[in-house]
Design a protein around this motif. Sequence first.
Motif, mmCIF file in Angstrom:
data_model
loop_
_atom_site.group_PDB
_atom_site.id
_atom_site.type_symbol
_atom_site.label_atom_id
_atom_site.label_comp_id
_atom_site.label_asym_id
_atom_site.label_seq_id
_atom_site.Cartn_x
_atom_site.Cartn_y
_atom_site.Cartn_z
ATOM 1 N N ASP A 148 -13.034 35.379 -50.216
ATOM 2 C CA ASP A 148 -12.319 36.788 -50.739
ATOM 3 C C ASP A 148 -10.800 36.479 -50.720
ATOM 4 O O ASP A 148 -10.283 37.143 -51.644
ATOM 5 C CB ASP A 148 -12.769 38.062 -49.868
ATOM 6 C CG ASP A 148 -14.002 38.402 -50.130
ATOM 7 O OD1 ASP A 148 -14.741 38.121 -51.062
ATOM 8 O OD2 ASP A 148 -14.488 39.096 -49.212
ATOM 9 N N ASN A 149 -10.279 35.870 -49.901
ATOM 10 C CA ASN A 149 -8.854 35.657 -49.768
ATOM 11 C C ASN A 149 -8.525 34.486 -50.844
ATOM 12 O O ASN A 149 -7.327 34.989 -51.423
ATOM 13 C CB ASN A 149 -8.368 34.837 -48.408
ATOM 14 C CG ASN A 149 -8.387 35.996 -47.308
ATOM 15 O OD1 ASN A 149 -8.475 37.196 -47.669
ATOM 16 N ND2 ASN A 149 -8.486 35.376 -46.404
ATOM 17 N N THR A 196 -14.679 35.893 -45.718
ATOM 18 C CA THR A 196 -13.599 36.323 -45.832
ATOM 19 C C THR A 196 -12.570 35.325 -46.387
ATOM 20 O O THR A 196 -11.507 35.588 -47.191
ATOM 21 C CB THR A 196 -12.789 36.510 -44.437
ATOM 22 O OG1 THR A 196 -13.185 35.416 -43.398
ATOM 23 C CG2 THR A 196 -13.643 37.898 -43.921
ATOM 24 N N TYR A 252 -8.465 36.621 -54.196
ATOM 25 C CA TYR A 252 -7.131 37.427 -54.057
ATOM 26 C C TYR A 252 -6.042 36.809 -54.659
ATOM 27 O O TYR A 252 -4.904 36.853 -55.476
ATOM 28 C CB TYR A 252 -6.798 38.341 -53.042
ATOM 29 C CG TYR A 252 -5.527 39.152 -52.823
ATOM 30 C CD1 TYR A 252 -5.600 40.449 -53.545
ATOM 31 C CD2 TYR A 252 -4.543 38.793 -52.184
ATOM 32 C CE1 TYR A 252 -4.551 41.272 -53.477
ATOM 33 C CE2 TYR A 252 -3.449 39.549 -52.201
ATOM 34 C CZ TYR A 252 -3.324 40.732 -52.502
ATOM 35 O OH TYR A 252 -2.142 41.423 -52.594
ATOM 36 N N GLU A 253 -5.592 35.760 -53.658
ATOM 37 C CA GLU A 253 -4.700 34.869 -53.787
ATOM 38 C C GLU A 253 -4.294 34.148 -55.258
ATOM 39 O O GLU A 253 -3.258 34.052 -55.469
ATOM 40 C CB GLU A 253 -4.657 33.671 -52.858
ATOM 41 C CG GLU A 253 -3.301 32.800 -52.639
ATOM 42 C CD GLU A 253 -3.548 31.922 -51.399
ATOM 43 O OE1 GLU A 253 -2.424 31.086 -51.197
ATOM 44 O OE2 GLU A 253 -4.396 31.810 -50.693
#
Length: 240
Positions: free
Chosen positions: A182-183, A179, A186-187
């Motif tokens: 993945d963050n 997680t 995205y960020e």
Amino acid sequence: MYNSAGGLDGCEILKLHDADPFFGVEVKFVDVVSCQQFLESYSSGAVRQSISQHACRLLALAQEFTVETQLKAGTHILDRCLDKLELCLQQIHQSPPGRLRDEEIDRLEERLRREVLGAPPPQQLIQQVPSNCFRFQNKVFEDRMLTAADVQSFANGVGRQWKHVGRTLGRECRALKDTAIDNLAYEYAREGLYEQAYQLLSRFIQAEGRAAKLSRLVRALEDCKLTGLAESILDIQPRE
């Protein structure tokens, strides 16, 4: 073991576990074909027979004795599904070894090669590695903390493989679980691959502190087949 796995290049022994009366061997296969050959040999009983025969020779016994074996991939006991080759391969693929290669294995393998080939041992293989160092490609390096230069070299060279390296580091770093990776993706999507990789390793250093050592990054790069990048970070000159 080697013959059953398809030759000397078929697998790599990572760890030996001696817990009398049991003896465990942790193995990493170099490719799917070698793994499949080993599974087929194990399923046919050839591996068990080979272990028994070699043990008899080493112990100077007049006849073979019964050997009990169990094949595991992580928590999965593969003996229960040997008739389903694809399932076995899938479970092995999903259970990558999480242990460091045992330094004792280097010396054991070299001793076996000397007995077979009659060759003198390379000095670097029998050299004791200090606790503050690690071995890579038969050379010893200081196991220092990662630096800003290391982070930049990593970010410049890892490309799209940064997630793969992150998940490998995440086996031993809670801050880099799926997680979190993945963050990060995205960020920092707008900033591109360099910034995503840079932030990944920066977060690893921030989370692990003094334990964010060079050896851990090099090992992760090796596991991800990024040996060239590891050589670049260690400033190893390419072979001519």
